[in-house]
Design an enzyme around this catalytic site. Sequence first.
Site, PDB file in Angstrom:
ATOM      1  N   GLU A   2      -7.841  20.218  75.267  1.00 56.07           N
ATOM      2  CA  GLU A   2      -7.992  20.002  73.792  1.00 56.07           C
ATOM      3  C   GLU A   2      -9.419  20.033  73.469  1.00 56.07           C
ATOM      4  OE1 GLU A   2      -6.875  16.251  70.881  1.00 56.07           O
ATOM      5  OE2 GLU A   2      -6.876  16.051  73.239  1.00 56.07           O
ATOM      6  N   HIS A   3     -10.061  19.180  74.296  1.00 57.94           N
ATOM      7  CA  HIS A   3     -11.791  19.024  74.158  1.00 57.94           C
ATOM      8  C   HIS A   3     -12.629  19.633  75.284  1.00 57.94           C
ATOM      9  CE1 HIS A   3      -9.979  15.619  71.805  1.00 57.94           C
ATOM     10  NE2 HIS A   3     -10.799  16.230  70.874  1.00 57.94           N
TER      11      HIS A   3
END
Length: 433
Positions: free
Chosen positions: A328-329
């Site tokens: 996601e990040h």
Amino acid sequence: MLRIITQQADVRAELQRICDRTQDEQLLHKEATVREVLQAVKRQGNKAVLHYTDEFDNQILKPEELRITGSDLDAAYQQVSKELLEAIRLACNQIETFHRQRVPKSWVHFGDDDVVLGKRYTPVDCAGLYIPGGRGVYPSTVLMNAIPAKVAGVPRVVMVTPPRPQKAIHPAVLVAAQEAGVQEIYRVGGAQAIAALAYGTETIPKVDVITGLGNIYVTLAKKLVYGTVGIDCLAGPSEVLIIADETANAIHVAADLLAQAEHDPMAAAILLTTDGALAKNVQVAVERQLVDHPRRLDTEKAIAHYGLIVIVESLEAAAELSNDFAPEHLALEIADPWELLPQIRHAGAIFLGHSTPEAVGHYLAGPSHTLPTSGSARHACALGVETFVKHSSIIQYSQTALQKVAGAIDVLATAEGLPSHTDSIRRRIQQEE
């Protein structure tokens, strides 16, 4: 404690275990519960919404209490600090500036023989935003969902969020909604809120698109109503993967890992580094920063179960492992992040350099922090203006152009056994002749 392993271990299997952490053994039971809620709300409207709000949130509401009133909103402004209001407004400006660059433009091309082709982009009529309220207060999530919808030109934006004790909604959430242009706010959460947005009730309008993050019941509800309405993505617990070299600051890296772990006991925090000394220093720094952490219990659980440090042979190897995980990040805390960037194929959001913590993106850099998780960054994207826009093809043929392609269409339609397709062309050509 945050574990350290080397690339010689079965790293991919361990990363896959972390990626699959949302595959609960009780998922089928939870899905059955969600299906029951969805059907009840579809049939009974407000009655079912109020019943499940009592059952799941321990809040007894009357139908007229579902919608937040103007006086509630006025009171919220009196309860937030001047500093918080200014920060919300700064974030609004930053987020809007970014998304205004992403508005798709309709286009038309005029070709030979008066053939006209194009695309026309239009916003959905109504968007529904789900803002979680279980573990914390998330005015930033309001901004990250509402502002792209308004920039896209959605004429009606509504928001649902679970009621807190005494039926309250946190004032920061209400103020953020007002600043972002949300017109309607309803105090309802869980699967029943998703059902209300998908099917409509006597009070809550049926929407075209539902966005926002929630627990497993909310995620399952979004999955099950997809098709009846559009959705942004099926997001799970938060995750960060950091690629770091010897130039990284161990204290900063530790803080960045904990910034994800503190979200949820199922959040994932992973470090891939070429520097063994950094790995050990980060492990120590994490333990020190946890000592007086206000959310220590949940954060420790996340670190213990879904935290990991991997010592890799090279930055190229780290990039490949990152692509497998599709985080996601992704933070590139290395000397030259732009050099490694072309090797990154799958990530929700990418943070470059030592001075770009994920928290910048979470609050006000501009891009939405509603991002794909659990490996779905391999095919999914961040929420944006495009989430609230659909496009229609524009096609116009002149009689001359139609005559030129009539033969090819005839052959194709005949091959597919669709005689009326052929007839629709022939009759026009014969009429002209």
